[in-house]
Design an enzyme around this catalytic site. Structure first.
Site, PDB file in Angstrom:
ATOM      1  CB  ALA A  11      -0.927   0.003   1.207  1.00  0.00           C
ATOM      2  NE  ARG A  16      12.353   5.152   1.011  1.00  0.00           N
ATOM      3  CZ  ARG A  16      12.501   4.224   1.955  1.00  0.00           C
ATOM      4  NH1 ARG A  16      13.690   3.995   2.472  1.00  0.00           N
ATOM      5  NH2 ARG A  16      11.473   3.512   2.376  1.00  0.00           N
ATOM      6  CD  GLN A  75      -1.901   0.865   5.261  1.00  0.00           C
ATOM      7  OE1 GLN A  75      -1.234   0.560   4.278  1.00  0.00           O
ATOM      8  NE2 GLN A  75      -1.365   1.147   6.431  1.00  0.00           N
ATOM      9  CG  ASN A 171      12.707  -6.536   9.883  1.00  0.00           C
ATOM     10  OD1 ASN A 171      12.420  -7.693   9.576  1.00  0.00           O
ATOM     11  ND2 ASN A 171      11.811  -5.570  10.028  1.00  0.00           N
ATOM     12  CG  ASN A 379      13.110 -12.808 -55.322  1.00  0.00           C
ATOM     13  OD1 ASN A 379      13.981 -13.012 -54.486  1.00  0.00           O
ATOM     14  ND2 ASN A 379      13.061 -11.706 -56.049  1.00  0.00           N
ATOM     15  CG  ASN A 388      -1.656  -3.717 -44.661  1.00  0.00           C
ATOM     16  OD1 ASN A 388      -1.140  -2.625 -44.927  1.00  0.00           O
ATOM     17  ND2 ASN A 388      -1.640  -4.235 -43.451  1.00  0.00           N
TER      18      ASN A 388
HETATM   19  C1  UD1 Z   1      10.605  -1.991   6.375  1.00  0.00           C
HETATM   20  C2  UD1 Z   1      10.809  -2.331   7.853  1.00  0.00           C
HETATM   21  C3  UD1 Z   1      12.305  -2.469   8.112  1.00  0.00           C
HETATM   22  C4  UD1 Z   1      12.905  -3.497   7.195  1.00  0.00           C
HETATM   23  C5  UD1 Z   1      12.592  -3.201   5.738  1.00  0.00           C
HETATM   24  C6  UD1 Z   1      12.984  -4.361   4.865  1.00  0.00           C
HETATM   25  C7  UD1 Z   1       8.994  -1.189   8.990  1.00  0.00           C
HETATM   26  C8  UD1 Z   1       8.594  -0.035   9.829  1.00  0.00           C
HETATM   27  N1  UD1 Z   1      10.266  -1.255   8.624  1.00  0.00           N
HETATM   28  O1  UD1 Z   1      11.206  -0.725   6.151  1.00  0.00           O
HETATM   29  O2  UD1 Z   1      12.501  -2.859   9.459  1.00  0.00           O
HETATM   30  O3  UD1 Z   1      14.284  -3.563   7.391  1.00  0.00           O
HETATM   31  O4  UD1 Z   1      11.170  -3.005   5.565  1.00  0.00           O
HETATM   32  O5  UD1 Z   1      12.846  -4.059   3.516  1.00  0.00           O
HETATM   33  O6  UD1 Z   1       8.164  -2.044   8.753  1.00  0.00           O
HETATM   34  N2  UD1 Z   1       3.477  -0.511   3.404  1.00  0.00           N
HETATM   35  C9  UD1 Z   1       2.101  -0.530   3.460  1.00  0.00           C
HETATM   36  N3  UD1 Z   1       1.466   0.402   4.211  1.00  0.00           N
HETATM   37  C10 UD1 Z   1       2.116   1.329   4.921  1.00  0.00           C
HETATM   38  C11 UD1 Z   1       3.533   1.346   4.877  1.00  0.00           C
HETATM   39  C12 UD1 Z   1       4.183   0.411   4.101  1.00  0.00           C
HETATM   40  O7  UD1 Z   1       1.456  -1.373   2.831  1.00  0.00           O
HETATM   41  O8  UD1 Z   1       1.458   2.129   5.607  1.00  0.00           O
HETATM   42  C13 UD1 Z   1       4.165  -1.505   2.561  1.00  0.00           C
HETATM   43  C14 UD1 Z   1       4.996  -0.893   1.476  1.00  0.00           C
HETATM   44  O9  UD1 Z   1       4.229  -0.745   0.292  1.00  0.00           O
HETATM   45  C15 UD1 Z   1       6.124  -1.907   1.294  1.00  0.00           C
HETATM   46  C16 UD1 Z   1       6.250  -2.530   2.691  1.00  0.00           C
HETATM   47  O10 UD1 Z   1       5.052  -2.232   3.371  1.00  0.00           O
HETATM   48  O11 UD1 Z   1       5.765  -2.905   0.366  1.00  0.00           O
HETATM   49  C17 UD1 Z   1       7.450  -1.974   3.452  1.00  0.00           C
HETATM   50  O12 UD1 Z   1       7.296  -0.580   3.587  1.00  0.00           O
HETATM   51  P1  UD1 Z   1       8.506   0.411   3.377  1.00  0.00           P
HETATM   52  O13 UD1 Z   1       8.034   1.797   3.569  1.00  0.00           O
HETATM   53  O14 UD1 Z   1       9.222   0.088   2.156  1.00  0.00           O
HETATM   54  O15 UD1 Z   1       9.385   0.010   4.654  1.00  0.00           O
HETATM   55  P2  UD1 Z   1      10.951   0.175   4.836  1.00  0.00           P
HETATM   56  O16 UD1 Z   1      11.271   1.575   5.184  1.00  0.00           O
HETATM   57  O17 UD1 Z   1      11.658  -0.424   3.691  1.00  0.00           O
HETATM   58 CA    CA Z   2      11.024  -1.218   1.772  1.00  0.00          CA
END
Ligand code: UD1
Ligand code: CA
Length: 458
Positions: A11, A16, A75, A171, A379, A388
């Site tokens: 979601a 970035r 969400q 993580n 040919n 066409n």
């Molecule tokens: C997250 C983890 C981090 C981990 C990393 C691994 C959290 C707070 N942090 O960070 O510990 O090392 O992933 O890649 O979880 N998303 C939603 N709804 C939201 C926020 C995010 O669906 O409200 C989804 C995003 O679309 C994405 C995933 O959750 O697919 C991870 O979210 P992202 O913002 O990328 O988290 P990171 O900062 O990478």
């Molecule tokens: Ca991520």
């Protein structure tokens, strides 16, 4: 019914990426990252697969239309990964057993590791199990804080102390949870952090404080848990998959003259002793036989190339078939529905669309052949055009076996050129040409003697 259920988080806005498209639809080595995640998820044969969508939910849902067995939840607004998981609660109503949480932006996770997560979670009876990795550059990831051997909590980069930032165990954002009591516990997570978001990783600390079991599975290859947050990470992750595919091709007997500039999608199959020159892209559901040679600058999409075919430099070939021993190019364009039969030749600056070029036939220079059925040993002269399109609809051209089309001819479709018929150079063919006939339409040539000299005097 399986007692493993899956939630995929997708979601987030993906700030970035600086993109108008949902992040998880960006392609990694030719395939949208979410498709890769869902394919791995499906291999686990889960009872339920819930996808949490939010940012650009409609675009994402539409693009996943064809994927069976998904339940979508929205969400809105997106308040963090813990909040995202809570939106899936209703969709999982009554589900028991294990919940596997996947991140839509971590497409390299292998089924083997995922299975390991589930097995470990089951055998230890933990409340939560986290996939972790030890990486050289942990920047941007949540860090695994241990007390002794055991995981104590996860701290996000932004909230980490300088000492915690030195930790190299990260993580993955991929977890298994016991469903029993999960959502109540997640509701207990507060947004007390730098981003004012509800962080799912906080559940680890919360569980440990309550004395619940939390286990970790640490991957041996940290590439598996790469999360994609930026275009640079997108490119790096694609590179990993490209390298993997190239290595597999070479192991199977395919020569890649320059693996660094060879781009072959996952599902593509290539036979032994085929040679790929530099700067070749082979995409989609393409099959290439053995002993073929694909020269530089060629792009092939969703096509079938049989044994011993040669594609010379700078051709684009899509949804087409090249039979054994054919030669195409350089600079040819084979559009959807082109079928080049055994040993036929297509030369430079020739475009084919929805056209069959029969066995042993040739179109060597500068031609447009659209909606045409061309027999064997025909040919096609330089500059031949099938007209066409009449401005309303596309019309067919049939050229029977052994016919000869002189250079610079226009064949105004619908039209049929009979067996062994000849079309004189520069003819505009408006009517069918019977078998064995010669068609000419240009007027008789007239020569004016001394014309050049007279002109010069003026
Ligand atoms: C997250 C983890 C981090 C981990 C990393 C691994 C959290 C707070 N942090 O960070 O510990 O090392 O992933 O890649 O979880 N998303 C939603 N709804 C939201 C926020 C995010 O669906 O409200 C989804 C995003 O679309 C994405 C995933 O959750 O697919 C991870 O979210 P992202 O913002 O990328 O988290 P990171 O900062 O990478
Ligand atoms: Ca991520």
């Amino acid at each position: 019914m399986s007692d493993v259920h899956i939630v995929v988080l997708a979601a987030g806005k993906g700030t970035r990426m600086k993109s108008a498209r949902p992040k998880v639809l960006h392609r990694v080595a030719g395939t949208p990252m979410i498709d890769r995640v869902l394919a791995t998820a499906a291999a686990l044969r889960p009872g339920t697969t819930v996808v949490v969508v939010g940012h650009q939910a409609d675009v994402l849902r539409r693009s996943l239309d064809g994927t069976p067995g998904l339940t979508f939840v929205v969400q809105e607004p997106q308040l963090g990964t813990a909040h995202a998981l809570l939106t899936a609660e209703k969709a999982l109503d009554g589900a028991t057993g294990t919940l596997v949480l996947l991140s839509g932006d971590a497409p390299l996770l292998s089924l083997r590791t995922l299975q390991q997560l589930v097995d470990r979670h089951a055998s230890t009876g933990a409340a939560a199990t986290v996939i972790t990795a030890v990486v050289d550059n942990p920047h941007g990831y949540g860090r695994i804080v241990r007390s002794g051997e055991r995981i104590a909590r996860i701290v996000e980069e932004r909230d980490a102390s300088p000492a915690e930032r030195q930790l190299h165990e990260i993580n993955s954002g991929i977890y298994a949870f016991a469903l029993d009591g999960l959502f109540d516990a997640v509701r207990g997570i507060a947004a007390e952090n730098a981003q004012r978001e509800y962080y799912l990783p906080d559940l680890v600390g919360l569980y440990r404080e309550r004395g619940l079991g939390v286990e970790t599975v640490t991957v041996t290859n940290p590439d598996e848990v790469r999360g994609i947050n930026s275009r640079a990470e997108l490119a790096e992750t694609s590179r990993i998959l490209r390298d993997r595919k190239n290595a597999a091709l070479m192991a199977a007997g395919v020569t890649l003259e320059d693996p660094a500039t060879t781009y072959v999608d996952d599902q593509v199959e290539i036979g032994a002793d085929t040679i790929l020159h530099p700067n070749v892209s082979i995409a989609g559901r393409t099959t290439i036989g053995g002993g073929c040679e694909i020269h530089s600058g060629v792009r092939i999409v969703d096509s079938q190339i049989d044994d011993g075919a040669t594609v010379l430099d700078h051709c684009v070939i899509a949804q087409s078939t090249l039979e054994a021993g054919t030669t195409v190019g350089p600079f040819a364009h084979l559009r959807a529905g082109s079928h080049v039969q055994r040993r036929a030749k297509v030369g430079n600056f020739v475009e084919l669309k929805n056209t069959t070029l029969g066995a042993g036939s040739k179109s060597m220079h500068l031609a447009y052949l659209g909606d045409a059925t061309i027999g064997e040993a025909v040919n096609i002269g330089a500059g031949t055009i099938t007209c066409n399109y009449d401005g309303v609809k596309k019309n067919p051209t049939v050229i029977a076996d052994g016919a000869f089309i002189g250079s610079d001819s226009q064949l105004i479709a619908p039209v049929t050129i009979g067996k062994g018929a000849y079309v004189g150079s520069g003819t505009t063919v408006r009517e069918n040409v019977p078998d064995g006939a010669l068609a000419v339409s240009a007027g008789k040539q007239r020569n004016i003697e001394g014309w050049t000299a007279k002109r010069k005097k003026k």
